[in-house]
Motif scaffolding. Structure first.
Motif, short mmCIF file in Angstrom:
data_model
loop_
_atom_site.label_atom_id
_atom_site.label_comp_id
_atom_site.label_asym_id
_atom_site.label_seq_id
_atom_site.Cartn_x
_atom_site.Cartn_y
_atom_site.Cartn_z
N LEU A 32 -16.02 -24.80 -39.19
CA LEU A 32 -14.68 -24.86 -39.77
C LEU A 32 -14.58 -23.89 -40.94
O LEU A 32 -13.59 -23.18 -41.08
CB LEU A 32 -14.36 -26.29 -40.21
N GLU A 33 -15.61 -23.83 -41.75
CA GLU A 33 -15.60 -22.93 -42.91
C GLU A 33 -15.44 -21.48 -42.47
O GLU A 33 -14.60 -20.75 -42.99
CB GLU A 33 -16.88 -23.11 -43.73
N HIS A 34 -16.22 -21.05 -41.48
CA HIS A 34 -16.16 -19.67 -41.00
C HIS A 34 -14.80 -19.37 -40.38
O HIS A 34 -14.20 -18.31 -40.63
CB HIS A 34 -17.28 -19.42 -39.98
N ALA A 35 -14.28 -20.29 -39.60
CA ALA A 35 -12.98 -20.10 -38.96
C ALA A 35 -11.88 -19.97 -40.01
O ALA A 35 -10.97 -19.14 -39.86
CB ALA A 35 -12.69 -21.26 -38.02
N CYS A 36 -11.95 -20.75 -41.07
CA CYS A 36 -10.96 -20.67 -42.15
C CYS A 36 -11.05 -19.31 -42.85
O CYS A 36 -10.02 -18.67 -43.10
CB CYS A 36 -11.18 -21.77 -43.18
N GLU A 37 -12.26 -18.90 -43.16
CA GLU A 37 -12.43 -17.63 -43.84
C GLU A 37 -11.91 -16.47 -43.00
O GLU A 37 -11.31 -15.53 -43.53
CB GLU A 37 -13.90 -17.43 -44.22
N GLU A 38 -12.08 -16.54 -41.70
CA GLU A 38 -11.56 -15.49 -40.80
C GLU A 38 -10.03 -15.41 -40.87
O GLU A 38 -9.47 -14.34 -40.70
CB GLU A 38 -11.97 -15.77 -39.36
N ARG A 39 -9.38 -16.55 -41.09
CA ARG A 39 -7.92 -16.60 -41.14
C ARG A 39 -7.38 -16.44 -42.56
O ARG A 39 -6.17 -16.49 -42.78
CB ARG A 39 -7.42 -17.94 -40.57
N GLY A 40 -8.26 -16.29 -43.54
CA GLY A 40 -7.82 -16.15 -44.92
C GLY A 40 -7.38 -17.46 -45.55
O GLY A 40 -6.60 -17.48 -46.50
N LEU A 41 -7.89 -18.56 -45.00
CA LEU A 41 -7.56 -19.89 -45.50
C LEU A 41 -8.66 -20.40 -46.42
O LEU A 41 -9.84 -20.10 -46.21
CB LEU A 41 -7.39 -20.87 -44.33
N ASN A 42 -8.28 -21.19 -47.39
CA ASN A 42 -9.26 -21.83 -48.26
C ASN A 42 -9.91 -22.96 -47.46
O ASN A 42 -9.22 -23.91 -47.05
CB ASN A 42 -8.55 -22.39 -49.50
N PRO A 43 -11.24 -22.88 -47.22
CA PRO A 43 -11.89 -23.89 -46.39
C PRO A 43 -11.75 -25.32 -46.93
O PRO A 43 -11.47 -26.24 -46.16
CB PRO A 43 -13.36 -23.45 -46.37
#
Length: 69
Positions: free
Chosen positions: A38-49
């Motif tokens: 989830l953390e990696h996926a958020c970072e890819e989308r520019g979201l705060n994990p």
């Protein structure tokens, strides 16, 4: 059930809570390709994990009448 964290893969989140599919779609988080955390996926989308996880938890709380992980 195991504890779901930022290190848990997005598909594992969906196995545990299929109702989150629409939330992941709204956030444009890829749900099916690979085993990204989830953390990696958020970072890819520019979201705060951490903020994303808090949002997922609030959705689950509402959908389950106050019960959570």
């Amino acid at each position: 059930m195991k504890q779901l964290t930022l290190a848990t893969s997005v598909p594992d989140w969906l196995v545990a809570f299929p109702q989150l599919l629409t939330v992941f779609e709204e956030l444009n988080i890829d749900c099916c390709c690979g085993r990204k955390s989830l953390e990696h996926a958020c970072e890819e989308r520019g979201l705060n994990p951490q903020a994303t996880m808090t949002y997922l938890q609030s959705v689950l709380l509402r959908s389950q009448g106050g019960e959570f992980l």
